[in-house]
Write an enzyme that holds these catalytic residues in place. Structure first.
Site, PDB file in Angstrom:
ATOM      1  CE1 TYR A  49      -2.804  -3.248   0.519  1.00  0.00           C
ATOM      2  CE2 TYR A  49      -3.325  -2.539   2.736  1.00  0.00           C
ATOM      3  CZ  TYR A  49      -3.449  -3.447   1.708  1.00  0.00           C
ATOM      4  OH  TYR A  49      -4.249  -4.549   1.883  1.00  0.00           O
ATOM      5  CG  LEU A  73     -18.435  -1.506   2.660  1.00  0.00           C
ATOM      6  CD1 LEU A  73     -18.161  -0.033   2.961  1.00  0.00           C
ATOM      7  CD2 LEU A  73     -19.794  -1.900   3.232  1.00  0.00           C
ATOM      8  CB  ILE A  75     -10.164  -4.049   7.331  1.00  0.00           C
ATOM      9  CG1 ILE A  75      -9.918  -5.111   6.241  1.00  0.00           C
ATOM     10  CG2 ILE A  75      -9.687  -4.538   8.685  1.00  0.00           C
ATOM     11  CD1 ILE A  75      -8.432  -5.310   5.929  1.00  0.00           C
ATOM     12  NE  ARG A 120     -20.284   6.752   3.183  1.00  0.00           N
ATOM     13  CZ  ARG A 120     -20.248   6.817   1.866  1.00  0.00           C
ATOM     14  NH1 ARG A 120     -19.181   6.404   1.219  1.00  0.00           N
ATOM     15  NH2 ARG A 120     -21.270   7.287   1.207  1.00  0.00           N
ATOM     16  CG  ASN A 134     -17.793   2.596   7.306  1.00  0.00           C
ATOM     17  OD1 ASN A 134     -18.868   2.683   6.740  1.00  0.00           O
ATOM     18  ND2 ASN A 134     -16.638   2.707   6.648  1.00  0.00           N
TER      19      ASN A 134
HETATM   20  C1  1BO Z   1      -3.797  -7.043  -3.957  1.00  0.00           C
HETATM   21  C2  1BO Z   1      -4.063  -6.475  -2.587  1.00  0.00           C
HETATM   22  C3  1BO Z   1      -5.227  -7.105  -1.931  1.00  0.00           C
HETATM   23  C4  1BO Z   1      -5.668  -6.394  -0.684  1.00  0.00           C
HETATM   24  O1  1BO Z   1      -4.711  -6.330   0.333  1.00  0.00           O
END
Ligand code: 1BO
Length: 275
Positions: free
Chosen positions: A47, A186, A225, A233, A237
């Site tokens: 990420y 979602l 998550i 939001r 949530n």
């Molecule tokens: C490809 C990443 C999937 C979610 O962590």
């Protein structure tokens, strides 16, 4: 908030997903989530936001032991030494001595699973993480990983929402005392018009998103998550613990899973379970 007891890990059943969040907005969002009462934060090397997530955690001022922080090692780094380097770099970016849960983010058939599971256990023994687990592991690979691991795996994080049947994975997790953590819970919002969801939303005076999140956390052993880039939001949530879906509502939403629509599927995906 309720926690799932998964092989000794206490995993808050709702967490903050951070996939696609970046920069100061990510830091602010994490800090805001923690101020609202979230205690479970999910990130990954992939990420590219561990530093921003760590800054949000630091800004919250919360005691470290109150938080449940997950990160993941990407499938390009599953060899012994690369795994260790990846984990140490994650901790440096997060500004933490250890995470609460370290996951193999995605299986890689080019690296012996035994080597990666050994590296995962070594990270735990070295105190870099309290608990270990996997992500995107179908049931066959999950069984192999469990058999190889001296320490219990506590979670399998997988794509899971009302448009994808993950009942086989969920049954395997439950049988192993593990949590199943739902990402993309979602379905990126593309299911809010479904009558089963819209009707329940009307009946309970909740939003469709709250209905879907309630559907997740009402299933034993399931945590979710959701990711959002909108601060408002986060509160929405979180407001899912003051009502209950009845059995007919749960079943009607679960029935949508026969659509079997997967958002995250790649050339390097494993052979997924067929329901
Ligand atoms: C490809 C990443 C999937 C979610 O962590």
């Amino acid at each position: 908030m309720r926690s799932i007891d998964a092989n000794g890990a206490q995993i808050p059943c709702l967490g903050v997903g951070t996939w696609t969040l970046s920069g100061p907005a990510c830091t602010e969002l994490v800090a805001h989530a923690l101020s609202l009462g979230y205690r479970h934060v999910d990130t990954a090397v992939l990420y590219r936001n561990e530093a921003e997530v760590g800054a949000g955690i630091a800004a919250s001022g919360l005691p470290r032991d109150d938080l449940f922080v997950t990160t993941k090692v990407w499938h390009t780094d599953l060899q012994r030494d690369a795994f260790r380097r990846s984990t140490e770099a994650s901790l440096a970016r997060l500004g933490l001595d250890r995470v609460d849960l370290l996951l193999i983010h995605w299986p890689n058939p080019a690296v012996p699973l035994a080597e990666t599971i050994e590296a995962l256990n070594a990270a735990r023994e070295a105190g870099l993480t309290r608990h270990i687990g996997v992500s995107n592991f179908p049931t066959g690979l999950l069984a192999e990983a469990r058999a190889l691991s001296p320490a219990p795996l506590v979670a399998n994080q997988v794509e899971h929402h009302p448009m994808l049947d993950q009942s086989r994975v969920l049954a395997a997790c439950r049988a192993a005392g593990m949590a199943m953590i739902s990402y993309c819970p979602l379905f990126r919002g593309s299911l809010f018009e479904e009558p089963a969801i819209a009707n329940a939303a009307r009946a309970h005076g909740k939003t469709p998103g709250q209905i879907v999140l309630r559907w997740h956390v009402q299933q034993p052993g399931v945590a979710a998550i959701p990711r959002t880039s909108r601060k408002e939001r986060l509160a929405e949530n979180l407001a899912i613990f003051d009502f209950t879906l009845d059995a007919a509502e749960m079943d009607a939403i679960s029935a949508l899973q026969s659509a079997n629509r997967r958002l995250c599927d790649f050339a390097f995906s494993p052979q997924w379970d067929i329901p």
